[in-house]
Design an enzyme around this catalytic site. Structure first.
Site, mmCIF file in Angstrom:
data_model
loop_
_atom_site.group_PDB
_atom_site.id
_atom_site.type_symbol
_atom_site.label_atom_id
_atom_site.label_comp_id
_atom_site.label_asym_id
_atom_site.label_seq_id
_atom_site.Cartn_x
_atom_site.Cartn_y
_atom_site.Cartn_z
ATOM 1 N N SER A 12 -21.447 45.541 16.881
ATOM 2 C CA SER A 12 -21.357 46.070 18.238
ATOM 3 C C SER A 12 -20.363 47.230 18.354
ATOM 4 C CB SER A 12 -20.976 44.948 19.216
ATOM 5 O OG SER A 12 -20.870 45.455 20.526
ATOM 6 N N LYS A 58 -25.003 41.048 19.869
ATOM 7 C CA LYS A 58 -26.162 41.768 20.411
ATOM 8 C C LYS A 58 -26.076 41.897 21.934
ATOM 9 C CE LYS A 58 -28.202 42.642 16.541
ATOM 10 N NZ LYS A 58 -28.241 44.052 16.034
ATOM 11 N N SER A 101 -37.256 41.974 6.503
ATOM 12 C CA SER A 101 -36.505 42.907 5.662
ATOM 13 C C SER A 101 -35.504 42.142 4.797
ATOM 14 C CB SER A 101 -35.761 43.912 6.539
ATOM 15 O OG SER A 101 -34.806 43.255 7.357
#
Length: 489
Positions: free
Chosen positions: A336, A379, A411
């Site tokens: 963040s 998030k 991923s």
């Protein structure tokens, strides 16, 4: 002048075909003989006599006692007939081209005038053509094409005539050159420079965003985590990423420069001694956020696009109640605050009207068991910061700030969570769109958000997750088995 040359070309084609005598007498000869000498170099007979020549000579000279002057008049009349036939045909083609140009104003007419050359003894076919050329870019470069051509072969005799004749060639072209705006409503990032932070392989969202921006015409700079830098650069050099570098037009994405970056540290003063001496950082320098921004400024002067595509939670597999303060703050710092730091240091070198984007996840607003270690909090913080930064960066620097809430992707980084495959399957079963989410779909959304097409969008969370964010329940639950819910089997 063009009509004059057209007429005499018709005449000499007929003259050469029928093989008249070397000279004409009388007033006609006074006009004709100097012209013959000018074009032929000297009065000349045909180099060979065709059966048609014999037939014509027998018919004319044996049957009718015509004087050469009268023959000259006959040739003139025949030439006029052929000339006007060609002239009417040319007028028809030009009329057709004018109608086509009126229907498509974006086309430009170019006309080549007739010319006669005596350097080679060839008569070339006469061609009138209408062509619209096509050039496509990438993702973004779309043009339409149409082809209308009409070709007509006139007299061709490579040995009996020395005149080289090229008739009118008309072309209408619609190109998508770099100096012209692309047709339609494209994502056009030509002339823009983007810095993408957090690319360390070729299968994550950061790589997909870089490809989409490159396909739209942007220059690509990349910041790679220092411990992964050598492997990443080695794979690039050895061509391991060549297949995944392919853009829609068949070319390979070009990465102008790769910078070492650790976004956890703002400046060299923030780096602890154990990190400075760590062998994974050996050989690299100027990798803190401040140093990278200064290096980019020194190398390129400015950028237009900033992409934050990095996150890390050392205790992501732990429930929040079991997460340590250190692990929680590490997740906030890497996932963040790193975006705040990047924007803070890059804003001074971002051109007004530029844009910045980051990547978030639906765990910021919904409970996702297993996504722990403070990552859901990181998030949520990132999305809140996006709104505040949109206001501050917009007012001070005219920079837009948005974030993309992307669906689950298998991923390498996501596999560290341990249950990413379960989340992919859950999304397939419950999202409104029952299909696999591809990384390039997120890349395309990013390209749109940083383009002029999204010039009024800032402070937004844009969901690219097949609509999963809209669901309030999981429709794959046995509770709903008796409901007639459409499913893609």
């Amino acid at each position: 002048m063009g009509l004059f040359l057209e007429f005499w070309t018709c005449y000499f084609q007929i003259y050469s075909l029928f093989g008249f005598p070397e000279k004409c007498s009388g007033k006609g000869g006074k006009i004709l003989n100097p012209v013959i000498q000018l074009i032929y170099g000297a009065p000349a007979k045909p180099s060979r006599e065709s059966p048609m020549t014999h037939t014509f000579n027998f018919f004319v000279f044996s049957t009718f006692p015509l004087e050469p002057d009268l023959l000259f008049v006959m040739v003139i009349l025949i030439s006029y007939i052929v000339f006007f036939k060609r002239y009417i045909y040319s007028c028809f083609v030009i009329r057709l081209l004018k109608m086509a140009a009126t229907a498509n104003p974006s086309m430009h007419m170019a006309t080549a005038n007739p010319c006669i050359s005596s350097s080679r003894k060839i008569i070339k076919p006469s061609t009138a053509s209408f062509v619209t050329k096509v050039k496509r870019a990438a993702w973004s470069r779309l043009t339409s094409s149409s082809h209308l051509s009409s070709a007509r072969l006139f007299f061709q005799n490579s040995t009996s005539t020395p005149a080289r004749f090229e008739k009118v060639v008309t072309k209408a072209m619609a190109d998508a050159s770099e100096n012209k705006p692309l047709p339609g409503l494209p994502v056009d990032l030509r002339g823009k420079r983007a810095f993408i932070a957090g690319v360390a392989d070729d299968n994550g969202y950061g790589w997909a965003i870089a490809k989409s921006l490159a396909a739209a015409g942007a220059e690509i700079l990349i910041g790679t985590w220092v411990p992964a830098l050598n492997i990443f650069e080695s794979s690039l050099r050895r061509g391991k990423f060549d297949e995944s570098r392919k853009l829609p037009d068949g070319s390979l994405m070009e990465i102008t420069k790769v910078y070492p970056l650790d976004a956890v540290f703002d400046s060299l003063d923030d780096v602890p001694e154990d990190v400075k001496t760590n062998k994974r950082y050996a050989g690299s320098s100027n990798w803190t956020v401040q140093e990278v921004a200064e290096s980019v400024k020194q190398d390129f002067g400015s950028i237009d696009i900033l992409v934050h595509s990095l996150a890390n939670g050392p205790e992501v597999t732990k429930p929040l109640l079991e997460t340590s303060r250190k692990g929680y703050l590490a997740a906030i710092s890497a996932s963040s605050y790193s975006f705040v730091s990047l924007l803070k240091h890059f804003l001074p070198i971002m051109n007004p009207g530029g844009a910045s984007i980051s990547l978030t996840y639906i765990a910021s607003e919904r409970i996702i068991p297993g996504y722990g270690g403070g990552m859901s909090s990181a998030k949520a913080s990132l999305e809140s910061d996006t709104r505040v930064l949109a206001f501050e960066a917009g007012r001070k620097h005219k920079i837009r700030v948005n974030t993309i809430s992307a669906g689950p992707l298998g991923s390498r980084a996501a596999k560290a969570i341990g249950f990413i495959d379960m989340m992919i399957n859950y999304s397939l079963a419950n999202a409104p769109l029952q299909k696999e989410l591809h990384a390039e779909e997120v890349g395309n959304a990013a390209a749109f958000l940083v383009s002029p097409l999204a010039s009024a969008i800032t402070g937004a969370v844009v969901y690219v997750d097949n609509g999963l964010n809209a669901m309030g329940v999981g429709v794959d639950s046995p509770i709903f088995e008796n409901l007639d819910i459409p499913k893609d089997h």
